[in-house]
Motif scaffolding. Structure first.
Motif, PDB file in Angstrom:
ATOM      1  N   UNK A 142       0.855  -1.189  -0.215  1.00  0.00           N
ATOM      2  CA  UNK A 142      -0.025  -0.042  -0.130  1.00  0.00           C
ATOM      3  C   UNK A 142       0.899   1.269   0.091  1.00  0.00           C
ATOM      4  N   UNK A 143       1.960   1.126   0.729  1.00  0.00           N
ATOM      5  CA  UNK A 143       2.799   2.219   0.930  1.00  0.00           C
ATOM      6  C   UNK A 143       3.480   2.508  -0.392  1.00  0.00           C
ATOM      7  N   UNK A 144       3.792   1.530  -1.263  1.00  0.00           N
ATOM      8  CA  UNK A 144       4.497   1.459  -2.685  1.00  0.00           C
ATOM      9  C   UNK A 144       3.408   2.162  -3.523  1.00  0.00           C
ATOM     10  N   UNK A 145       2.420   1.679  -3.576  1.00  0.00           N
ATOM     11  CA  UNK A 145       1.378   2.204  -4.459  1.00  0.00           C
ATOM     12  C   UNK A 145       1.129   3.818  -4.316  1.00  0.00           C
ATOM     13  N   UNK A 146       0.989   4.071  -2.913  1.00  0.00           N
ATOM     14  CA  UNK A 146       0.950   5.701  -2.449  1.00  0.00           C
ATOM     15  C   UNK A 146       2.198   6.323  -3.088  1.00  0.00           C
ATOM     16  N   UNK A 147       3.494   5.876  -3.056  1.00  0.00           N
ATOM     17  CA  UNK A 147       4.465   6.438  -3.688  1.00  0.00           C
ATOM     18  C   UNK A 147       4.789   6.425  -5.146  1.00  0.00           C
ATOM     19  N   UNK A 148       4.383   5.187  -5.667  1.00  0.00           N
ATOM     20  CA  UNK A 148       4.583   5.090  -7.293  1.00  0.00           C
ATOM     21  C   UNK A 148       3.543   5.743  -8.036  1.00  0.00           C
ATOM     22  N   UNK A 149       2.355   5.609  -7.704  1.00  0.00           N
ATOM     23  CA  UNK A 149       1.041   6.082  -8.570  1.00  0.00           C
ATOM     24  C   UNK A 149       1.035   7.605  -8.402  1.00  0.00           C
ATOM     25  N   UNK A 150       1.322   8.302  -9.489  1.00  0.00           N
ATOM     26  CA  UNK A 150       1.432   9.838  -9.345  1.00  0.00           C
ATOM     27  C   UNK A 150       0.150  10.297  -8.972  1.00  0.00           C
ATOM     28  N   UNK A 151      -1.179   9.764  -9.543  1.00  0.00           N
ATOM     29  CA  UNK A 151      -2.475  10.512  -9.102  1.00  0.00           C
ATOM     30  C   UNK A 151      -2.343  10.395  -7.558  1.00  0.00           C
ATOM     31  N   UNK A 152      -2.176   8.930  -6.984  1.00  0.00           N
ATOM     32  CA  UNK A 152      -2.378   8.853  -5.593  1.00  0.00           C
ATOM     33  C   UNK A 152      -1.662   9.715  -4.752  1.00  0.00           C
ATOM     34  N   UNK A 153      -0.169   9.790  -5.308  1.00  0.00           N
ATOM     35  CA  UNK A 153       0.847  10.238  -4.559  1.00  0.00           C
ATOM     36  C   UNK A 153       0.556  12.077  -4.465  1.00  0.00           C
TER      37      UNK A 153
END
Length: 189
Positions: A142-153
């Motif tokens: 989940x932390x990786x997705x937050x960091x890696x996906x620009x829209x979420x980040x």
């Protein structure tokens, strides 16, 4: 019963604001006729509430409502799962569901993060064997997705930047007067 009633009232009030308060406020802002009783320093907050649609109920900010919901939704869910009567379970289920919808409506990213961390800790505590190691892996993903996906980040970084700004300002103030502080009148204009 009091917490369940409070949760029901807050959820009803916050969700009802979408129908009766926010559209009228948006119209007033567009026409430049925002109520003069709104303090000038709060006009930006009001515009942000209207733009993002975050519910706030009787709280001055949506994060306060979200914190309240995080504390009371488990009460409703506990009654829904183990209530003494069928009526109590049904009422608690409806109120708990309304509370969860309201939590989503607050648009409070910190509340969601806190709820997910609490859920992960509960699952981790009750899991056994190989399943116990699955929880940290899901959290890391989940932390990786937050960091890696620009829209979420981008959604999270704006909120995090504000919080880091608060912390930097607090550290600066503490550094200026670590023992005596600035006092009650230290920030009057």
């Amino acid at each position: 019963a009091a917490l369940l009633t409070g949760l029901g009232v807050e959820a009803s009030y916050a969700l009802g604001q979408q129908i009766w308060a926010l559209p009228d406020m948006a119209q007033q802002v567009l026409q430049g006729n925002l109520d003069p009783s709104v303090h000038p320093s709060l006009r930006g907050d009001m515009a942000e509430r209207i733009q993002n649609g975050g519910g706030y109920g009787t709280f001055p900010r949506s994060n306060g409502l979200a914190a309240y919901l995080l504390l009371t939704i488990p009460v409703a869910l506990g009654i829904a799962l183990s209530g003494n009567s069928t009526a109590a379970r049904i009422i608690a289920s409806i109120v708990g569901l309304a509370g969860m919808v309201t939590l989503a409506y607050t648009n409070s990213k910190g509340a969601w993060a806190a709820a997910l961390v609490a859920l992960a800790l509960i699952v981790w505590r009750h899991a056994s064997g190989w399943r116990r190691y699955l929880v940290p892996g899901v959290v890391a993903l989940a932390i990786t997705v937050v960091i890696a996906v620009p829209m979420v980040r981008d959604r999270f970084s704006a909120s995090a930047d504000v919080r880091f700004g608060y912390w930097r300002a607090a550290a600066t103030l503490i550094g200026e007067r670590p023992w005596s502080g600035h006092g009650l009148g230290g920030f009057t204009v």
